[in-house]
Design a protein around this motif. Structure first.
Motif, mmCIF file in Angstrom:
data_model
loop_
_atom_site.group_PDB
_atom_site.id
_atom_site.type_symbol
_atom_site.label_atom_id
_atom_site.label_comp_id
_atom_site.label_asym_id
_atom_site.label_seq_id
_atom_site.Cartn_x
_atom_site.Cartn_y
_atom_site.Cartn_z
ATOM 1 N N LYS A 31 0.830 -1.204 0.000
ATOM 2 C CA LYS A 31 0.000 0.000 0.000
ATOM 3 C C LYS A 31 0.868 1.258 0.000
ATOM 4 O O LYS A 31 0.589 2.205 -0.742
ATOM 5 C CB LYS A 31 -0.916 0.001 1.217
ATOM 6 C CG LYS A 31 -1.863 1.159 1.274
ATOM 7 C CD LYS A 31 -2.763 1.068 2.484
ATOM 8 C CE LYS A 31 -3.669 2.272 2.575
ATOM 9 N NZ LYS A 31 -4.510 2.235 3.775
ATOM 10 N N THR A 34 2.512 1.614 -3.427
ATOM 11 C CA THR A 34 1.518 1.999 -4.427
ATOM 12 C C THR A 34 1.206 3.482 -4.314
ATOM 13 O O THR A 34 1.160 4.195 -5.330
ATOM 14 C CB THR A 34 0.235 1.170 -4.254
ATOM 15 O OG1 THR A 34 0.556 -0.210 -4.350
ATOM 16 C CG2 THR A 34 -0.797 1.515 -5.313
ATOM 17 N N THR A 37 4.166 5.486 -5.599
ATOM 18 C CA THR A 37 4.250 5.417 -7.062
ATOM 19 C C THR A 37 3.185 6.290 -7.718
ATOM 20 O O THR A 37 3.470 6.992 -8.691
ATOM 21 C CB THR A 37 4.091 3.960 -7.532
ATOM 22 O OG1 THR A 37 5.063 3.156 -6.866
ATOM 23 C CG2 THR A 37 4.249 3.834 -9.022
#
Length: 73
Positions: A31, A34, A37
């Protein structure tokens, strides 16, 4: 009277250094990566979209000048 300066942080209060890597769950690590990113991708897309359009436009046929690409007519 002199005003006091508060050193309290704004926003989220996360303790990044409290847990070691072995104590974090895999889902939490995925998480975090992500989110990192997506945040970086948003910045790249935001600042890279218009230069990309200009580069693609300058490589098309017929070859326009930069002033022709940027003018609204």
């Amino acid at each position: 009277m002199a005003s006091r300066v508060s050193l309290k942080g704004k926003g989220k209060t996360t303790s990044k250094g409290s847990k070691g890597p072995e104590e974090q769950s895999t889902a939490q690590v995925v998480k975090e990566w992500t989110n990192w990113t997506l945040k970086k991708g948003k910045v790249v897309l935001h600042y890279g979209f218009i230069p990309l359009v200009i580069i693609i436009g300058m490589n098309s046929e017929p070859k326009p000048h930069l002033s022709q690409l940027l003018s609204p007519v």
